[in-house]
Design an enzyme around this catalytic site. Structure first.
Site, PDB file in Angstrom:
ATOM      1  N   TYR A  51     -10.384 -10.710  10.496  1.00  0.00           N
ATOM      2  CA  TYR A  51     -10.580 -11.359   9.215  1.00  0.00           C
ATOM      3  C   TYR A  51     -10.559 -12.882   9.385  1.00  0.00           C
ATOM      4  O   TYR A  51      -9.958 -13.411  10.312  1.00  0.00           O
ATOM      5  CB  TYR A  51      -9.480 -10.945   8.226  1.00  0.00           C
TER       6      TYR A  51
ATOM      7  N   TYR B  99      -8.868   7.331  20.152  1.00  0.00           N
ATOM      8  CA  TYR B  99      -9.970   6.839  19.326  1.00  0.00           C
ATOM      9  C   TYR B  99     -10.133   5.319  19.373  1.00  0.00           C
ATOM     10  O   TYR B  99     -10.938   4.758  18.631  1.00  0.00           O
ATOM     11  CB  TYR B  99      -9.821   7.364  17.898  1.00  0.00           C
TER      12      TYR B  99
ATOM     13  N   HIS C 179      -1.028  -0.081   5.778  1.00  0.00           N
ATOM     14  CA  HIS C 179      -1.538   0.952   6.683  1.00  0.00           C
ATOM     15  C   HIS C 179      -0.545   2.096   6.905  1.00  0.00           C
ATOM     16  O   HIS C 179      -0.152   2.395   8.036  1.00  0.00           O
ATOM     17  CB  HIS C 179      -1.924   0.327   8.034  1.00  0.00           C
TER      18      HIS C 179
ATOM     19  N   GLU D  44     -14.721   3.939  10.272  1.00  0.00           N
ATOM     20  CA  GLU D  44     -15.203   5.003  11.157  1.00  0.00           C
ATOM     21  C   GLU D  44     -15.123   6.380  10.515  1.00  0.00           C
ATOM     22  O   GLU D  44     -14.179   6.690   9.780  1.00  0.00           O
ATOM     23  CB  GLU D  44     -14.372   5.032  12.445  1.00  0.00           C
TER      24      GLU D  44
ATOM     25  N   GLN E 249       0.811  -1.212   0.000  1.00  0.00           N
ATOM     26  CA  GLN E 249       0.000   0.000   0.000  1.00  0.00           C
ATOM     27  C   GLN E 249       0.847   1.266   0.000  1.00  0.00           C
ATOM     28  O   GLN E 249       0.323   2.374   0.051  1.00  0.00           O
ATOM     29  CB  GLN E 249      -0.921  -0.002   1.229  1.00  0.00           C
TER      30      GLN E 249
END
Length: 400
Positions: free
Chosen positions: A286, A275, A173, A265, A104
């Site tokens: 998963y 958070y 991420h 979210e 990513q």
């Protein structure tokens, strides 16, 4: 003996066919350069058409508008592109040489400095290579210079203003969204696949970072006086922030982030707030579907304004400000990677920042939506995430 000279006739035939073929090539070229006009789509509050401005983008990730209404587009796997007002696409030269195009990672978020008209300063987030196949999200500032012609641009005065600590292995991420306000630069980060570190502020893993525009640390950052925390941290407990925008009130900061299997979210950001990830989440693991952490709520941890189960994989976030879509003013628009949606979220400002309705548009017709931006013309622009990614433009049409 009577003979006929066929050469002049053959020459005319060949010349005519060549001219026809040349005209066909010219017509095809015009089609490639002209935005493709799509069908009219009717939503609850606006009808609109979707035009394809350009294609051939290599996993485009972030879009910003320059003062002359041209655009910069980052490509996760391919570089930095300038799109002129006439939709001519050229490459910007001078990118840093430590970009990590893996998983990513790659070239990610873009932002303009508030004084761009005079300074020509931009900010770029990217996955930076480290030792032993490790990498982390870094941010540079740079000057966007005109090149040798009006359609070529180059980066100069490159200054590194942030490096994620620590760099880690893996390609997940990175976060990477950037937002520049009049005073601060916000840098959205992910947990890099190390979920437990999102609750440990001795690293940047799973945090939202806030810097001054020159890269220094604001005097009122919430953990500045805590010797066990990184002073750049503004909030923590994030899994992978992928969208960030300022509310039309000029003060409220919105973000959204990916959950695991379920639990994406939408959040209102507040200084020093936890958070919750991975202690609380509306998602599950998963494959196994087993629970994560302590459930969906815990004391001292913020609840999302909205969440999605199943996950939509949100990406890109914009609040509508202009007059082109008057019935969408004050609504949030976000993309969906998983379902190829444009999601319109209505916010109630009178009783606080609450979600009162949602509408899911496009229904996968254009592929994965990576970024959403409102142009200076008030129209909505989208980036689609593929090796042949597109820049799309949404224009309102009369309701029928």
């Amino acid at each position: 003996m009577f003979t006929i000279n066929l050469f002049p006739h053959l020459r005319r035939i060949v010349t005519a066919r060549a001219a026809s073929f040349a005209f066909l090539l010219f017509a095809v070229g015009l089609l490639l350069l002209t935005p493709a006009h799509g069908e009219t789509i009717k939503s609850q509050k606006h009808s609109f058409t979707v035009d394809t401005i350009t294609t051939g983008l290599n996993h485009p990730w972030s879009l910003v508008f320059l003062p002359d209404a041209s655009m910069l587009i980052s490509e996760r796997n391919g570089g930095l592109k300038h799109v002129s007002k006439d939709h001519v696409v050229t490459s910007v030269k001078g990118l840093p040489d430590k970009l990590n195009y893996s998983g990513q990672g790659g070239l990610l978020g873009l932002a303009l400095s508030p004084d761009f008209k005079t300074s020509r300063k931009i900010y770029l987030a990217y996955a930076e290579k480290g030792n032993y196949r490790k990498s982390g999200t870094s941010v540079i500032s740079a000057t966007l210079d005109e090149g040798t012609s009006s359609n070529t641009k180059t980066l100069s005065n490159i200054t590194q203003i942030f490096q994620q600590y620590p760099k880690v292995a893996g390609g997940r991420h990175y976060g990477g969204r950037l937002l520049a306000t009049e005073q601060h630069l916000y840098i959205a980060l992910g947990d890099r696949g190390n979920r437990d570190k999102a609750q440990q502020n001795d690293t940047h893993i799973g945090t939202l970072v806030r810097l001054n525009l020159d890269g220094s640390i604001p005097f009122d950052n919430p953990f500045l006086s805590d010797p066990t925390s990184k002073p750049e941290i503004f909030s923590f407990g994030h899994r992978n922030i992928q969208g960030m925008t300022l509310d039309n009130d000029g003060a409220t900061l919105w973000t959204h982030e990916h959950g695991p299997q379920g639990g994406d979210e939408l959040n209102l950001m507040e200084s020093g707030t936890n958070y919750g990830w991975p202690t609380i989440t509306y998602g599950v693991n998963y494959v196994t579907g087993s629970s994560i952490g302590q459930g969906t709520a815990a004391e001292g941890m913020a609840q999302p304004v909205e969440y999605w189960v199943p996950s939509i994989a949100p990406s890109g976030l914009e609040m509508v400000r202009g007059n082109a879509f008057p019935n969408w003013q004050g609504d949030l628009l976000l993309g969906s990677l998983k379902f190829g949606l444009l999601v319109r979220v209505e916010i109630d400002d009178e009783q606080g920042k609450y979600v009162v309705a949602q509408e899911k548009l496009l229904d996968g017709k254009f592929g994965r939506i990576r970024d959403v931006a409102e142009g200076p013309d008030g129209l909505i622009y989208l980036l689609t995430d593929s090796s042949d990614g597109a820049l799309l433009r949404l224009s309102p049409t009369p309701m029928k």
